[in-house]
Design a protein around this motif. Structure first.
Motif, PDB file in Angstrom:
ATOM      1  N   MET A  96      33.970  33.607  46.740  1.00 17.03           N
ATOM      2  CA  MET A  96      33.784  34.338  45.919  1.00 17.03           C
ATOM      3  C   MET A  96      32.705  33.770  44.397  1.00 17.03           C
ATOM      4  SD  MET A  96      36.830  36.769  44.492  1.00 17.03           S
ATOM      5  CE  MET A  96      36.818  37.797  42.464  1.00 17.03           C
ATOM      6  N   PRO A  97      31.999  35.051  44.576  1.00 17.18           N
ATOM      7  CA  PRO A  97      30.886  34.002  42.789  1.00 17.18           C
ATOM      8  C   PRO A  97      32.389  34.113  41.514  1.00 17.18           C
ATOM      9  CG  PRO A  97      29.945  36.217  43.952  1.00 17.18           C
ATOM     10  CD  PRO A  97      31.430  36.161  44.642  1.00 17.18           C
ATOM     11  N   LEU A 144      31.963  37.278  39.045  1.00 17.74           N
ATOM     12  CA  LEU A 144      33.456  38.103  39.082  1.00 17.74           C
ATOM     13  C   LEU A 144      34.545  37.789  39.614  1.00 17.74           C
ATOM     14  CD1 LEU A 144      31.502  39.516  42.441  1.00 17.74           C
ATOM     15  CD2 LEU A 144      31.124  40.089  40.474  1.00 17.74           C
ATOM     16  N   ASN A 162      35.926  37.898  35.878  1.00 13.89           N
ATOM     17  CA  ASN A 162      36.132  39.381  35.336  1.00 13.89           C
ATOM     18  C   ASN A 162      37.486  39.203  35.898  1.00 13.89           C
ATOM     19  OD1 ASN A 162      35.548  41.659  34.623  1.00 13.89           O
ATOM     20  ND2 ASN A 162      33.901  42.211  35.972  1.00 13.89           N
ATOM     21  N   VAL A 163      37.721  39.456  37.412  1.00 17.73           N
ATOM     22  CA  VAL A 163      38.726  40.308  37.313  1.00 17.73           C
ATOM     23  C   VAL A 163      40.128  38.778  36.870  1.00 17.73           C
ATOM     24  CG1 VAL A 163      40.418  40.502  39.422  1.00 17.73           C
ATOM     25  CG2 VAL A 163      37.921  40.890  39.106  1.00 17.73           C
ATOM     26  N   ALA A 173      41.345  39.809  33.754  1.00 19.01           N
ATOM     27  CA  ALA A 173      41.814  41.094  33.087  1.00 19.01           C
ATOM     28  C   ALA A 173      43.438  40.739  33.774  1.00 19.01           C
ATOM     29  CB  ALA A 173      41.426  42.588  34.444  1.00 19.01           C
ATOM     30  N   LEU A 195      49.797  37.352  42.840  1.00 21.71           N
ATOM     31  CA  LEU A 195      49.128  37.241  43.078  1.00 21.71           C
ATOM     32  C   LEU A 195      49.226  35.609  42.209  1.00 21.71           C
ATOM     33  CD1 LEU A 195      46.957  39.775  39.881  1.00 21.71           C
ATOM     34  CD2 LEU A 195      46.313  38.916  42.247  1.00 21.71           C
ATOM     35  N   THR A 224      48.940  34.407  44.977  1.00 21.91           N
ATOM     36  CA  THR A 224      47.231  34.269  45.999  1.00 21.91           C
ATOM     37  C   THR A 224      46.673  33.028  45.879  1.00 21.91           C
ATOM     38  OG1 THR A 224      47.175  36.576  45.418  1.00 21.91           O
ATOM     39  CG2 THR A 224      45.672  35.371  46.098  1.00 21.91           C
ATOM     40  N   ARG A 225      46.566  32.603  47.011  1.00 21.57           N
ATOM     41  CA  ARG A 225      44.691  31.299  46.399  1.00 21.57           C
ATOM     42  C   ARG A 225      43.303  31.957  46.480  1.00 21.57           C
ATOM     43  NH1 ARG A 225      44.202  27.294  50.796  1.00 21.57           N
ATOM     44  NH2 ARG A 225      42.721  26.219  49.027  1.00 21.57           N
ATOM     45  N   PHE A 226      43.539  32.157  44.787  1.00 22.42           N
ATOM     46  CA  PHE A 226      41.921  32.912  44.756  1.00 22.42           C
ATOM     47  C   PHE A 226      40.885  32.031  44.587  1.00 22.42           C
ATOM     48  CE2 PHE A 226      42.598  37.142  42.250  1.00 22.42           C
ATOM     49  CZ  PHE A 226      41.194  37.094  42.477  1.00 22.42           C
ATOM     50  N   ARG A 227      40.718  30.685  44.993  1.00 27.07           N
ATOM     51  CA  ARG A 227      39.452  29.853  44.984  1.00 27.07           C
ATOM     52  C   ARG A 227      39.409  30.130  46.179  1.00 27.07           C
ATOM     53  NH1 ARG A 227      39.862  25.091  43.916  1.00 27.07           N
ATOM     54  NH2 ARG A 227      42.537  24.649  43.766  1.00 27.07           N
ATOM     55  N   PHE A 255      34.360  45.220  41.225  1.00 29.94           N
ATOM     56  CA  PHE A 255      35.498  44.322  41.014  1.00 29.94           C
ATOM     57  C   PHE A 255      34.949  44.390  38.757  1.00 29.94           C
ATOM     58  CE2 PHE A 255      35.983  40.627  43.844  1.00 29.94           C
ATOM     59  CZ  PHE A 255      36.418  41.383  44.323  1.00 29.94           C
ATOM     60  N   GLY A 297      38.660  45.440  36.590  1.00 24.95           N
ATOM     61  CA  GLY A 297      39.076  45.022  35.288  1.00 24.95           C
ATOM     62  C   GLY A 297      38.848  45.601  33.987  1.00 24.95           C
ATOM     63  N   LEU A 340      41.554  47.670  34.023  1.00 21.69           N
ATOM     64  CA  LEU A 340      42.853  47.023  34.145  1.00 21.69           C
ATOM     65  C   LEU A 340      43.120  46.944  32.395  1.00 21.69           C
ATOM     66  CD1 LEU A 340      43.258  43.386  36.571  1.00 21.69           C
ATOM     67  CD2 LEU A 340      45.605  45.747  35.595  1.00 21.69           C
ATOM     68  N   GLN A 363      40.092  37.263  48.610  1.00 23.51           N
ATOM     69  CA  GLN A 363      40.767  36.478  49.887  1.00 23.51           C
ATOM     70  C   GLN A 363      39.820  36.144  51.656  1.00 23.51           C
ATOM     71  OE1 GLN A 363      44.956  37.996  50.199  1.00 23.51           O
ATOM     72  NE2 GLN A 363      45.950  36.673  49.771  1.00 23.51           N
ATOM     73  N   ALA A 393      36.897  37.386  51.138  1.00 28.10           N
ATOM     74  CA  ALA A 393      35.626  36.077  51.218  1.00 28.10           C
ATOM     75  C   ALA A 393      35.635  34.725  50.886  1.00 28.10           C
ATOM     76  CB  ALA A 393      35.238  36.940  49.983  1.00 28.10           C
ATOM     77  N   THR A 394      36.484  34.087  50.736  1.00 25.02           N
ATOM     78  CA  THR A 394      37.145  32.804  50.727  1.00 25.02           C
ATOM     79  C   THR A 394      37.110  32.746  52.172  1.00 25.02           C
ATOM     80  OG1 THR A 394      38.330  32.759  48.665  1.00 25.02           O
ATOM     81  CG2 THR A 394      38.819  31.225  49.613  1.00 25.02           C
TER      82      THR A 394
END
Lengths: 111, 256
Positions: free
Chosen positions: A1-2, A5, A8-9, A12, A105, A108-111, B146, B150, B153, B218, B220-221
């Motif tokens: 995931m770039p 982005l 950004n999320v 939030a 969240l 969640t693994r966000f990487r 996305f 953001g 939210l 997820q 995409a990862t």
């Protein structure tokens, strides 16, 4: 995931988490405005009819709507109170959903 | 004006899109004629219902059903992507050979296979299709969504319901759940319940956007590991996959 982005999320989410962690109470207000005609009404002229404050330690207080009968006796306006109860239930539900989302969240693994 | 309208706006942030297909973009200055115009710090949801109670009920029921189908589809997306990754990985050792032919995938997994194949610079793959431009479009859509999530939210939710163009109720919801609801007086039977359902729809939509974001991120990862030669294309691929899944469930709901 770039990364742009993601940040950004993530920002939030962090704002939401901080707001929730700072919030020691939940405030729900119900107001109404009398419509005089079909013209656009001004909601800024609304009147407060009920208010509930729920504190994180479990204390809560509610201001309930009353109306005066012809006999001058005060009675609870059940219709308005029911509307207010709906709003309180909705607010509690939202707070719980927001917390659950954040907990998800965290898992969640966000990487 | 149509009889039923579900509109969404982020004032000051251009024209938003609802990736779930439930809300239509509203131009605040033109479409919202109520007093106390929304500021730039809110996410506006507005539902205009027909005066007929039966039609209003039906419109809300259809939207609720649509949102439920979205939630089901999102629940399916992650395990299906995981199965796809596992199935695709079985066809290669060091890296997946997409040109060798797809395992027995169902749609939209077949299309995902095609897409990932296009990312491996194998010119014979999917001849005649300009997949690169499709990648760019999907990537742009994902990025815009996305960013929108953001913003939504971090803004107050401002939910309005109206009957035949006339405001019935407005609820503002802060980040922490604090709410203030304005009602007009007099109210007609059913209008309180309708407004409450509009509020639930708006908040459930915001939650579904979050879930979509997490699901795509997820996914995409996982896909990035699979398409190691072009990991940057994993995000549009995951986005496209989830969008196709949502479309499938939408079509299924329309048939029912």
């Amino acid at each position: 995931m770039p990364s742009e982005l993601e940040s950004n999320v993530r920002n939030a989410f962090e704002k939401l988490a901080k707001a929730l962690s700072d919030a020691s109470e939940l405030i729900v207000e119900t107001r109404y405005v009398v419509v005089e005609s079909s013209a656009q009404e001004d909601l800024d002229q609304s009147r407060l009819v009920a208010k509930t404050v729920i504190q994180i330690d479990g204390d809560h207080h509610t201001t309930i709507p009353m109306r005066k009968l012809e006999s001058e006796q005060l009675v609870v306006d059940e219709d308005l109170l029911e509307i207010h109860r709906e709003s309180v239930a909705s607010a509690i539900d939202y707070r719980m959903q927001a917390l659950e989302t954040l907990i998800d969240l965290v898992k969640t693994r966000f990487r | 004006m149509s009889l039923v309208a579900f509109q969404f706006a982020l004032p000051g942030a251009g024209t938003p899109t609802d990736a779930l297909g439930l809300w239509q973009p509203a131009i605040v200055a033109e479409e919202i004629s109520f007093s106390a115009a929304p500021s730039a710090d809110i996410a506006l949801f507005r539902v205009d219902l027909p005066p007929d109670p039966g039609q209003a009920y039906l419109a809300l029921a259809q939207s609720s059903a649509q949102l439920q189908s979205v939630e089901i589809a999102l629940g399916q997306a992650a395990p299906r992507l995981e199965r796809f990754v596992q199935g695709a990985a079985l066809s290669g050792v060091e890296s997946v050979d997409f040109a060798a032919g797809a395992p027995a995938f169902a749609a939209p997994e077949r299309e995902l296979w095609l897409w990932l194949g296009s990312a491996t610079d194998q010119p014979s793959f999917a001849p005649g299709l300009d997949l690169r431009s499709v990648w760019n479009i999907a990537g742009g859509q994902a990025a815009a969504f996305f960013e929108q999530v953001g913003q939504a939210l971090s803004h107050f939710a401002w939910v309005e319901s109206a009957t035949d163009g006339q405001l019935v109720g407005r609820t503002t919801v802060g980040w922490t759940g604090d709410q203030t609801t304005f009602w007009r007086d007099p109210l007609l039977p059913g209008q309180v319940a309708n407004h409450t359902r509009c509020l639930q729809l708006a908040l459930a939509t915001r939650a579904a956007w979050l879930r979509l974001t997490v699901t795509v991120a997820q996914g995409a990862t996982r896909l990035a590991a699979l398409a190691s030669t072009a990991p940057i294309l994993a995000l549009p691929a995951a986005w496209k996959f989830v969008q196709e899944l949502l479309a499938q469930y939408r079509n299924l709901q329309e048939i029912q």
